[in-house]
Design an enzyme around this catalytic site. Sequence first.
Site, PDB file in Angstrom:
ATOM      1  N   SER A   1       0.693  -1.139   0.152  1.00  0.00           N
ATOM      2  CA  SER A   1       0.072  -0.162   0.010  1.00  0.00           C
ATOM      3  C   SER A   1       0.705   1.324   0.035  1.00  0.00           C
ATOM      4  CB  SER A   1      -0.900   0.033   1.221  1.00  0.00           C
ATOM      5  OG  SER A   1      -1.409   1.501   1.476  1.00  0.00           O
TER       6      SER A   1
ATOM      7  N   TYR B   1      -2.926  -0.022  10.393  1.00  0.00           N
ATOM      8  CA  TYR B   1      -3.035  -0.289   8.917  1.00  0.00           C
ATOM      9  C   TYR B   1      -1.685   0.011   8.114  1.00  0.00           C
ATOM     10  CZ  TYR B   1      -4.709  -1.117   4.099  1.00  0.00           C
ATOM     11  OH  TYR B   1      -4.617  -1.427   2.684  1.00  0.00           O
TER      12      TYR B   1
END
Length: 281
Positions: free
Chosen positions: A164, A177
């Site tokens: 990501s 996250y």
Amino acid sequence: MENTLGADLQGKVVVITGAGGVICKVFSQAMANVGAKVALLDRNEDRAKANAEEITKNGGIAKGYVCNVLDKASLEAAHEAILKELGPCDILINGAGGNNPKANTDNEFFREEDVDKMKTFFDLDEEGIELVFNLNYMGTLLPSQIFAKDMIGRKGCSIINISSMNAYTPLTKIPAYSGAKAAVSNLTQWLAVHFSKVGIRCNALAPGFFVTKQNKTLLYNDDGTPTARTEKILRNTPMERFGEVEELIGTLLYLADAKASGFVTGVIIPVDGGFSAYSGV
């Protein structure tokens, strides 16, 4: 879905975790379109099987399996079934992952006046943090343990992880996250080195900003107008738009096809409209 790279995965067995989701559904279709036999794994058995049936109706080979990527016994059961029905895994796409509101702060910057008014760093839920970290990191490591065994000593095998933008620079509000995806990138490089002597490549995609069911409420208000967060994202994405899921497929096929990327291992490729290259100035 058109195959623009001329990739050929005919007869290869591709295992995809998180295959009940929007992005991995498209990944599954792309793999089937270039000749792979696709195993779709998801905790939601109905969605996995429905997505597999859609591929089958379009002439591909696919089967859906219920699987919890955080449960080794569940992974082993799915692995055994795949071996019987499709054969040993050639390519593993670790698509399972996600975030949880319990692991988010309400504010971007801590201010003393926010205490007792909103959820700050000091209020983050321990179980929520563990859930997010485990889902993304352990949910990548455990399937790799199970399915990489099939790849040893066989040509054209690889693991493709999903990292990501958070792995490069942590986004505000989502510390768990961000940390988990940084760990996924690190694990990708570690696995690439670890398996280099037995021919297993390991790489990752690092998607920029795509609208999914998980993040839609963060990006758009109930009336469909963009949130302040969306405005910031687009302002810092040189291409000034969100990505389309199909725009991940070219990079995915490149990494999966050993003829195209046989000397590529240990890389994390951003597909982000320039977000990671832009300083904001």
